[in-house]
Design a protein around this motif. Structure first.
Motif, PDB file in Angstrom:
ATOM      1  N   ARG A 227      57.766  45.469  -3.278  1.00 56.56           N
ATOM      2  CA  ARG A 227      56.646  44.546  -2.735  1.00 56.56           C
ATOM      3  C   ARG A 227      55.591  45.356  -1.989  1.00 56.56           C
ATOM      4  O   ARG A 227      55.716  46.536  -1.582  1.00 56.56           O
ATOM      5  CB  ARG A 227      57.175  43.514  -1.792  1.00 56.56           C
ATOM      6  CG  ARG A 227      57.853  44.040  -0.402  1.00 56.56           C
ATOM      7  CD  ARG A 227      58.289  42.937   0.303  1.00 56.56           C
ATOM      8  NE  ARG A 227      58.907  43.689   1.572  1.00 56.56           N
ATOM      9  CZ  ARG A 227      58.123  43.582   2.717  1.00 56.56           C
ATOM     10  NH1 ARG A 227      56.767  42.930   2.712  1.00 56.56           N
ATOM     11  NH2 ARG A 227      58.258  44.197   3.929  1.00 56.56           N
ATOM     12  N   THR A 232      55.345  38.876   0.088  1.00 53.20           N
ATOM     13  CA  THR A 232      56.779  38.685  -0.045  1.00 53.20           C
ATOM     14  C   THR A 232      57.029  39.410  -1.585  1.00 53.20           C
ATOM     15  O   THR A 232      56.120  39.684  -2.425  1.00 53.20           O
ATOM     16  CB  THR A 232      57.294  37.183  -0.302  1.00 53.20           C
ATOM     17  OG1 THR A 232      56.431  36.741  -1.592  1.00 53.20           O
ATOM     18  CG2 THR A 232      56.753  36.361   0.838  1.00 53.20           C
ATOM     19  N   GLU A 233      58.275  39.670  -1.731  1.00 50.28           N
ATOM     20  CA  GLU A 233      58.621  40.261  -2.991  1.00 50.28           C
ATOM     21  C   GLU A 233      58.405  39.330  -4.123  1.00 50.28           C
ATOM     22  O   GLU A 233      57.901  39.750  -5.219  1.00 50.28           O
ATOM     23  CB  GLU A 233      60.151  40.476  -3.016  1.00 50.28           C
ATOM     24  CG  GLU A 233      60.427  41.309  -3.931  1.00 50.28           C
ATOM     25  CD  GLU A 233      62.179  41.773  -3.773  1.00 50.28           C
ATOM     26  OE1 GLU A 233      62.553  42.279  -2.798  1.00 50.28           O
ATOM     27  OE2 GLU A 233      62.771  42.232  -4.933  1.00 50.28           O
ATOM     28  N   GLU A 234      58.600  38.145  -4.051  1.00 52.66           N
ATOM     29  CA  GLU A 234      58.149  37.029  -5.101  1.00 52.66           C
ATOM     30  C   GLU A 234      56.701  37.206  -5.272  1.00 52.66           C
ATOM     31  O   GLU A 234      56.379  37.127  -6.435  1.00 52.66           O
ATOM     32  CB  GLU A 234      58.733  35.732  -4.581  1.00 52.66           C
ATOM     33  CG  GLU A 234      59.468  34.907  -5.537  1.00 52.66           C
ATOM     34  CD  GLU A 234      59.451  33.456  -5.064  1.00 52.66           C
ATOM     35  OE1 GLU A 234      59.614  33.173  -3.719  1.00 52.66           O
ATOM     36  OE2 GLU A 234      60.006  32.879  -5.740  1.00 52.66           O
TER      37      GLU A 234
END
Ligand code: OGA
Ligand code: MN
Length: 301
Positions: A227, A232-234
């Motif tokens: 990330r 965020t990772e998303e």
């Protein structure tokens, strides 16, 4: 200059004391230095080698049947060497400047710690606050077929992005995690991963790095980045995926098929690389690497 893909040519563009004979390895990056014995390199000759290194991103030297001491000595021309405190399990017990990349079992018969080294796109030591300037890997025992390494030109990857994308990523930092993608599915793999994480906390590195010597911008990413800092990772995932796929397109890479006694020196500041697992793992693959220290970059998150 019109040279065939297999021909060596003299670099006559420059007036120099001694011209290197170079052969391009791929359209995107890399050159073979055809006429050099790395155990006999003067300062003047090294100047030429380093010029070619900056120009081509990776250099191949074939048929270098040298000792570990000679490997270390040649590497020192590039700069001060890492003693691999960040990867203590993989260094040679008598030569801390040599990192083992091997599937040769340990003396007690247990599997090697470094057998899956490099099985994801990366730039060496990006997960530390002093990422490497360059690495010099020597192929010693190679499998009958496969076990290739792929290199990508990250300057080209950056320069071929649209202006909009360049603006979008200009201030982003990617968080680089230590450890390999494929870890051994046993106690040794788990212990190693835990130890590596403790030694190397996550580091945020700029996604666009300016090469300190050429001044050119290059993408600095790879599969160790899950990330971006402050995202965020998303949110990060699709863009990381896009940039890594863009950077590793066929037109930006060179795939090296190793012969014993090949040495490849690569510039970690503007290339990344990947070890392919495309070989019979019951066969030996033994390589040794030196790592040249770079300049501080990034911050601990
Ligand atoms: C390395 C590495 C690749 C390979 O030595 O840094 O990533 O093909 N090795 O072994
Ligand atoms: Mn590597």
């Amino acid at each position: 200059m019109n040279v065939g893909p297999n021909a060596c040519y003299l670099d006559q563009q420059r007036e120099v004391p001694m011209a290197l004979e170079l052969r391009k390895l791929s359209h995107a990056l890399g050159a073979e230095v055809c006429n050099v014995d790395v155990s006999k390199v003067s300062e003047a000759l090294f100047g030429e080698i380093y010029h070619a290194f900056l120009q081509h991103g990776i250099l191949l030297f074939r048929d270098q049947n040298i000792t570990r001491e000679q490997h270390i000595e040649f590497s020192r021309h590039f700069g001060e060497l890492d003693r691999h405190d960040a990867l203590p399990r993989d260094r040679h017990p008598e030569h801390p400047e040599i990192l083992l990349v091997t599937n040769e079992p340990k003396l007690d018969g247990s599997p090697s710690d470094s057998r899956y080294t490099g099985r994801q796109w990366h730039s060496d030591m990006s997960f530390t606050p002093v990422p490497s300037l360059g690495s010099l890997l020597r192929g010693i025992t190679m499998p009958e077929v496969g076990g290739d390494t792929v290199f990508a030109n990250m300057t080209l990857a950056y320069e071929t992005l649209s202006d909009g994308m360049k603006a979008l990523i200009a201030d982003l930092h990617g968080i680089h995690l230590s450890g390999t993608r494929k870890i051994a599915n046993d106690d040794s793999g788990v212990t190693r991963a835990t130890e590596q994480k403790r030694l190397n906390p996550p580091i945020a590195q700029p996604v666009v790095r300016v090469h300190p010597e050429t001044g050119r911008k290059a993408l600095y990413l790879g599969d160790k980045v899950k990330r971006f800092d402050r995202l965020t990772e998303e949110e990060s995932k699709p863009l990381i995926k896009y940039l890594n796929e863009h950077a590793t397109r066929f037109e930006f890479i060179y795939r090296h098929h190793w012969r014993a006694n090949d040495i490849i020196a690569w510039d970690n500041r503007c290339t990344m690389h990947l070890a392919l697992g495309d070989f019979d793992e019951t066969q030996r693959r033994h390589m040794e690497r030196t790592t040249v220290l770079g300049t501080p970059s990034g911050y601990v998150v």
